[in-house]
Design a protein around this motif. Structure first.
Motif, short mmCIF file in Angstrom:
data_model
loop_
_atom_site.label_atom_id
_atom_site.label_comp_id
_atom_site.label_asym_id
_atom_site.label_seq_id
_atom_site.Cartn_x
_atom_site.Cartn_y
_atom_site.Cartn_z
N GLU A 37 2.29 0.02 -10.90
CA GLU A 37 1.64 0.77 -10.04
C GLU A 37 2.06 1.15 -9.09
N SER B 195 -10.92 4.91 -2.06
CA SER B 195 -10.16 4.90 -3.40
C SER B 195 -10.20 4.30 -4.45
N TYR B 196 -11.79 2.93 -4.32
CA TYR B 196 -13.05 2.01 -5.18
C TYR B 196 -13.96 2.77 -5.42
N TYR C 110 -3.76 3.72 -2.31
CA TYR C 110 -3.68 2.39 -3.44
C TYR C 110 -2.78 1.17 -2.86
N ALA D 67 0.30 5.10 -8.89
CA ALA D 67 0.04 5.65 -8.06
C ALA D 67 0.91 6.77 -7.03
N GLU E 156 -1.12 9.86 -9.36
CA GLU E 156 -2.81 10.36 -7.94
C GLU E 156 -2.31 11.03 -6.94
N TRP F 60 0.78 -0.94 0.13
CA TRP F 60 -0.11 0.32 0.51
C TRP F 60 0.66 1.35 -0.19
#
Length: 428
Positions: free
Chosen positions: A159, A388-389, A152, A163, A166, A139
């Motif tokens: 990735e 976030s999801y 994230y 992240a 973002e 994370w």
């Protein structure tokens, strides 16, 4: 004698929770700073908030016996600052920040317990790969954020970099005002260098999530509740909080012991806290997830249903310098839950339950309280303070005689709360 208690960001829902508690019958509650100045704001100006709060306190014309708050940052930092100025009981600001700065917190946790995942500091502007020794999956999150915002889960370098991209877009909203707090504390060099605009990377841990609530009035940590945090299958988004916890007694003893060691090491006193853990049922491993230097207002109705009083009572009693007197298992329900009715796709709410439909659900299902989070016409991705999801449609507080009845009540309520969401990408 009446005690005058000033509550930062006092809102109607929590005022209803506090109003009428027998243990607080001698307290008069006063709002301090409007909730809209503290929560869901685009910009946090900490010095301005401090000055405004001082002006309101001075203008009250009467005694100030306690200053308390149940919101995350900036309220969690404003309370000890304002109390220090007026000689009122409160947590030490340094101890609060040691809990809230996610990297510093990991450092101090690892000094006294082993139940900490591998972690490392990340420079949000410079780093393109994780810290040495921290492995995927992991994370990545700012050292200061809340409600799982900008957190994230990443599985490779691509990735990881995405992240950070973002996070860079939104880190200043909380990171810069958090640096105003850090500037008021004598920091270790490493934490001072990290500041409030860095990130922490932590190896992902899994299992059943659980939260320990407690407080230290000055003579040692007391735990008043352990709550399960149950996620939607295959996701990191919460489905419900459930109290009491269903974990084995031996596991609860382990996590409460780890909680005591960490909180007493930090020196967090005179304020409620909650500490989140994962327990891996297969391996038996326990990992501390994070420490919050405040109690959870989401848990208040659960404690009220099961124990007979909301945890807000502890907050006010500590603020007044009293030794909290909290009931145990004196409520009307054997089990209680806060359910998060969510959707995992964006869209525009074309229809939300009406006030009459919500009232009917609460009437037809005793022990249920419904709070709508998404109203008609709103685009879900524009809702504030989401993880976030996913996107929250409603919160349902439910009390029941057993866990089976708790789930059945939730399923019936969802059936009776009609949402119509347009997924086609139309405008709100």
């Amino acid at each position: 004698m009446v005690s005058h208690v000033f509550v930062l960001g006092l809102d109607e829902r929590n005022l209803d929770t506090l109003r009428g508690l027998p243990a607080l019958s001698d307290c008069r509650l006063h709002p301090l700073l409007d909730v809209d100045r503290l929560v869901h704001v685009d910009e946090i100006d900490l010095p301005a908030l401090l000055e405004e709060a001082d002006r309101e306190l001075d203008a009250s014309g009467g005694p100030v016996d306690a200053i308390v708050g149940y919101w995350d940052f900036p309220v969690s930092s404003l309370v000890p600052m304002l109390c220090e100025r007026r000689g009122l009981p409160a947590a030490d600001l340094r101890a609060v920040v040691q809990c809230e700065h996610k990297y510093w917190s990991r450092v101090v946790q690892s000094e006294v317990i082993d139940e900490v995942p591998r972690f490392g500091l990340v420079d949000v502007d410079e780093d393109t790969a994780p810290p040495a020794g921290v492995r995927y999956p992991m994370w990545v999150k700012p050292v200061k954020s809340f409600s799982s915002q900008m957190a994230y889960r990443v599985t490779d370098d691509e990735e990881f970099r995405a992240a950070l991209g973002e996070i860079r877009e939104g880190i200043d909203k909380v990171g810069k005002p958090f640096e105003d707090v850090l500037a008021r504390i004598d920091l270790p060099a490493e934490i001072a260098d990290a500041g409030g605009r860095s990130c922490v990377a932590e190896e992902a841990v899994s299992g059943r999530q659980v939260t320990v609530e407690g407080y230290d009035p000055g003579d040692g940590v007391r735990v008043h509740g352990v709550i399960d945090s149950v996620q939607y299958p295959g996701t990191s988004s919460f489905l419900r909080y459930q109290y009491p916890s269903s974990l084995p007694d031996e596991v609860i003893r382990r996590i409460t012991d780890a909680t005591r060691r960490v909180i007493e090491h930090i020196g967090l006193r005179h304020v409620p806290f909650n500490v989140e853990f994962f327990w891996d049922e297969e391996s038996g491993a326990v990992h501390l997830l994070e420490i919050n230097a405040r109690h959870s207002q989401s848990h208040a109705p659960l404690f009220e249903d099961v124990d007979g009083a909301p945890n807000h009572q502890i907050l006010v009693q500590l603020g007044l310098g009293r030794d909290p007197d909290f009931p145990h298992r004196r409520g009307e329900q054997a089990v209680a839950g806060k359910w998060f009715y969510r959707t995992f796709e964006d869209g525009v709410v074309r229809r939300a339950p009406t006030a009459e439909e919500v009232a009917a659900v609460e009437r037809d299902h005793p022990g249920v309280r419904v709070h709508l989070m998404a109203e008609q016409g709103v685009r879900l991705s524009e809702l504030p303070d989401q993880d976030s999801y996913s996107y929250e449609l409603a919160h349902l507080y439910i009390g029941a005689a057993d866990p089976q009845e708790l789930r059945k009540k939730y399923e019936r309520c969802v059936h009776d709360l009609p949402f119509d969401i347009d997924r086609t990408g139309g405008t709100a």
